[in-house]
Design an enzyme around this catalytic site. Sequence first.
Site, short mmCIF file in Angstrom:
data_model
loop_
_atom_site.label_atom_id
_atom_site.label_comp_id
_atom_site.label_asym_id
_atom_site.label_seq_id
_atom_site.Cartn_x
_atom_site.Cartn_y
_atom_site.Cartn_z
N GLY A 194 -53.22 -23.65 32.77
CA GLY A 194 -54.10 -24.01 31.39
C GLY A 194 -55.73 -24.73 32.16
O GLY A 194 -55.65 -25.55 31.35
N THR B 67 -58.69 -23.03 32.25
CA THR B 67 -59.57 -23.33 32.11
C THR B 67 -59.86 -24.24 30.66
O THR B 67 -60.87 -23.96 29.87
CB THR B 67 -59.93 -21.91 30.94
OG1 THR B 67 -59.28 -21.75 29.93
CG2 THR B 67 -59.80 -20.82 33.08
N VAL C 96 -48.19 -17.28 31.17
CA VAL C 96 -47.45 -17.49 30.93
C VAL C 96 -45.63 -17.28 30.85
O VAL C 96 -44.20 -17.78 31.01
CB VAL C 96 -47.51 -19.55 30.04
CG1 VAL C 96 -48.44 -19.91 31.35
CG2 VAL C 96 -47.27 -19.13 28.95
N ASP D 233 -48.46 -40.32 30.74
CA ASP D 233 -48.73 -41.40 29.06
C ASP D 233 -49.78 -42.36 29.35
O ASP D 233 -50.05 -42.66 30.34
CB ASP D 233 -48.28 -42.08 28.53
CG ASP D 233 -48.64 -43.21 27.46
OD1 ASP D 233 -50.09 -43.07 27.42
OD2 ASP D 233 -47.56 -43.24 26.15
N HIS D 234 -51.66 -41.06 29.92
CA HIS D 234 -52.78 -42.43 30.04
C HIS D 234 -52.58 -43.59 30.14
O HIS D 234 -53.43 -44.41 30.62
CB HIS D 234 -53.82 -41.22 30.07
CG HIS D 234 -54.48 -41.71 28.80
ND1 HIS D 234 -54.24 -40.66 27.64
CD2 HIS D 234 -55.60 -41.89 28.73
CE1 HIS D 234 -55.07 -41.13 26.45
NE2 HIS D 234 -55.52 -41.66 26.84
N ASP E 53 -48.76 -39.87 17.20
CA ASP E 53 -50.16 -39.37 18.12
C ASP E 53 -50.17 -40.64 19.22
O ASP E 53 -50.39 -40.31 20.10
CB ASP E 53 -51.08 -39.17 17.33
CG ASP E 53 -52.51 -38.64 18.43
OD1 ASP E 53 -51.70 -37.68 19.05
OD2 ASP E 53 -53.29 -38.64 17.87
N HIS F 121 -48.75 -43.94 23.17
CA HIS F 121 -48.83 -45.43 23.64
C HIS F 121 -48.45 -46.68 23.47
O HIS F 121 -48.51 -47.30 24.20
CB HIS F 121 -50.57 -45.20 23.25
CG HIS F 121 -51.18 -43.74 23.97
ND1 HIS F 121 -50.82 -42.84 24.91
CD2 HIS F 121 -51.58 -42.94 23.09
CE1 HIS F 121 -51.44 -42.28 24.95
NE2 HIS F 121 -51.68 -41.87 24.27
N LYS G 259 -57.84 -44.65 13.24
CA LYS G 259 -58.82 -43.43 12.49
C LYS G 259 -60.51 -44.65 11.70
O LYS G 259 -59.53 -44.82 10.94
CB LYS G 259 -59.21 -42.48 13.10
CG LYS G 259 -57.93 -41.61 13.83
CD LYS G 259 -58.06 -40.16 13.77
CE LYS G 259 -57.68 -39.45 15.24
NZ LYS G 259 -58.06 -40.08 16.35
P1 NAD Z 1 -57.60 -26.26 25.70
O1 NAD Z 1 -56.24 -25.59 24.64
O2 NAD Z 1 -58.14 -27.04 26.15
O3 NAD Z 1 -56.71 -25.49 27.07
C1 NAD Z 1 -55.47 -24.84 26.81
C2 NAD Z 1 -55.06 -23.70 27.97
O4 NAD Z 1 -53.93 -23.00 28.24
C3 NAD Z 1 -56.58 -22.82 28.51
O5 NAD Z 1 -56.64 -22.84 29.73
C4 NAD Z 1 -55.57 -21.65 27.99
O6 NAD Z 1 -56.15 -20.57 28.29
C5 NAD Z 1 -54.25 -21.75 28.25
N1 NAD Z 1 -53.41 -20.99 27.38
C6 NAD Z 1 -53.33 -20.74 26.36
N2 NAD Z 1 -52.41 -20.03 25.77
C7 NAD Z 1 -51.38 -18.77 27.29
C8 NAD Z 1 -50.99 -18.51 27.79
N3 NAD Z 1 -50.42 -17.89 26.88
N4 NAD Z 1 -50.79 -18.40 29.20
C9 NAD Z 1 -50.87 -18.54 29.73
N5 NAD Z 1 -52.38 -19.27 29.26
C10 NAD Z 1 -52.58 -19.25 28.53
O7 NAD Z 1 -55.84 -27.98 25.34
P2 NAD Z 1 -55.89 -29.30 26.82
O8 NAD Z 1 -57.42 -29.82 25.50
O9 NAD Z 1 -56.56 -28.48 27.61
O10 NAD Z 1 -54.73 -29.63 26.64
C11 NAD Z 1 -53.51 -29.42 27.29
C12 NAD Z 1 -52.46 -29.74 27.10
O11 NAD Z 1 -52.95 -31.71 27.49
C13 NAD Z 1 -51.86 -30.33 25.73
O12 NAD Z 1 -50.72 -30.49 25.60
C14 NAD Z 1 -52.48 -31.16 25.34
O13 NAD Z 1 -51.66 -32.08 23.97
C15 NAD Z 1 -52.78 -31.90 26.27
N6 NAD Z 1 -53.40 -33.47 26.25
C16 NAD Z 1 -55.34 -33.16 26.33
C17 NAD Z 1 -55.52 -34.04 25.74
C18 NAD Z 1 -57.36 -33.83 25.86
O14 NAD Z 1 -58.50 -34.87 26.09
N7 NAD Z 1 -57.61 -32.58 26.02
C19 NAD Z 1 -55.37 -35.94 26.51
C20 NAD Z 1 -54.20 -35.83 25.99
C21 NAD Z 1 -53.03 -34.50 26.38
#
Ligand code: NAD
Length: 501
Positions: free
Chosen positions: A13, A15, A87, A178-179, A236, A241, A341
């Site tokens: 992930g 990107t 993946v 868990d940040h 959530d 948290h 919220k």
């Molecule tokens: P996002 O949708 O922005 O990114 C998902 C990534 O997965 C992308 O790079 C996409 O290209 C890749 N992807 C999707 N399907 C794919 C596949 N089949 N094969 C390969 N790559 C694939 O999501 P995000 O916001 O970065 O969140 C990622 C994780 O982190 C999630 O579990 C989310 O719950 C958790 N999270 C995110 C945040 C945040 O601030 N963004 C905070 C807490 C937790």
Amino acid sequence: MIEEKKALFIIFGGTGDLANRKLYPSLYRLFKKGYLKEHFAVIGTARREWSDEYYREIVISKIEDLAESEEHAKEFASHFYYQSHNVKDIEHYKTLQSLAERLDTTYQLDGNRMFYLAMSPNFFGIIAENIKSQQLLTETGFNRLVIEKPFGNDYESALKLNDHIRASFNENQIYRIDHYLGKEMVQNISTIRFGNHLIESMWNNRYINNIQITLSEALGVEERGGYYDTSGALRDMVQNHILQMVALLAMEPPTVFRDNEIRQEKIKALRALRLYSEEEVRTNFVRGQYGRSTINGETLSGYCEETNVSENSQTETFVAGKLFIDNYRWAGVPLYIRTGKRLAEKGTQIDIEFKNVPHQLFQTANDQPLPPNILSIFISPTEGFALQLNAKKVGPGVQPEPINLTSSHSAETTANSPEAYEKLILDCLNGDATNFTHWDEVAASWKFVDRIRAAWDTAEIEFPNYPSGSMGPIESMHLLKKDGFNWHWSPVTTIKDTTED
Ligand code: NAD
């Protein structure tokens, strides 16, 4: 003393939003401080076709504000490699393995690998399985799997996910993020408790009346409507948290301040949470959903009008509840929690209310009881403590008045203190799992939360029931009032209008 760490980071992930906003800046901060120097490399994977050069440009753009110089940013980014990866495609793991081997040799990484799953939880199991089957796990170094939330959406799905992952990784190789556990003041809960005899000796049902935890957000769901509508505030925020903060507040002192010992105590505390019957859920829990409001002339949409949210959604954007920890230390002490919220103010705060003096010697205005002593722990955005005591009002006679002893981190300290993700990545590099959740904690938390969800799912409720800019539905105030308490933190609400139908 800063000791350089050796590791290959494989980010699934690469990107995505999390990687861009949190992981790359955190890795750069570790580079700036010298934890990462020459012996590290990062492979970013995602479906898009990118070259290494393009990926490096993206990484540089994400750390622009932090970079010491252009040169330094380029040097950091030169350690980054990109692989287009689906993946589910086994062949891609084979390519990944040969790239990983090559980088291991080039950067002399001793076979240390951190697999960071920064993508949808639907893929966690399959990635872990393929990492193992395609021999990405090394014999020589460490293999650590970092997983983002959410970990399942109830106990059953979490168990299934855990079994899937555990087929490839041992519990001690899994780092569930868990940040909140990376936050300075959440980590300070243990220090203030176990570093002060004054506090810890009173940390029980003989001296504490109740504990209150508020995690309040001023924003609505913004662009996360699609995800949020399937989750809601309970899953959530409470399952992870809030219950993590409960565990840190309620646990017994560990014999040594080390990950295994601390986690064992947290598990015991979470297992002692009283599991409610359907009837008890109705008495002890309140749910809410924000409605349309006008604040300072600006009309904010109600939850059901948000993008990707169903127009008759029964999803809660607010939860308040009363919890009990059934053990010797906490018998009879309610722990009140609330999160939501579009509330009046953003902030996370814990208030510990102590029992009143056994006999009141001083005359107060209207013969009211003396205000209780309160220890407040400010988690964010303010970081600090306040202790409310009663002292003599200056002047004739002996009139008591509440005073506050406060200590807060300066804006500079807060700005310069490491970000949660930076601390957690470093902990993981050090093999320190203190601030990550053990499976048994996850399991106990879901078992508690599932009871509430199940009771709620039996009956629909009239939503919306609180206006934006308030502190949630009135029933949240009643929850404490009927026990003779109030929420100590009551921000001034900015409501100009009430909820519209
Ligand atoms: P996002 O949708 O922005 O990114 C998902 C990534 O997965 C992308 O790079 C996409 O290209 C890749 N992807 C999707 N399907 C794919 C596949 N089949 N094969 C390969 N790559 C694939 O999501 P995000 O916001 O970065 O969140 C990622 C994780 O982190 C999630 O579990 C989310 O719950 C958790 N999270 C995110 C945040 C945040 O601030 N963004 C905070 C807490 C937790």
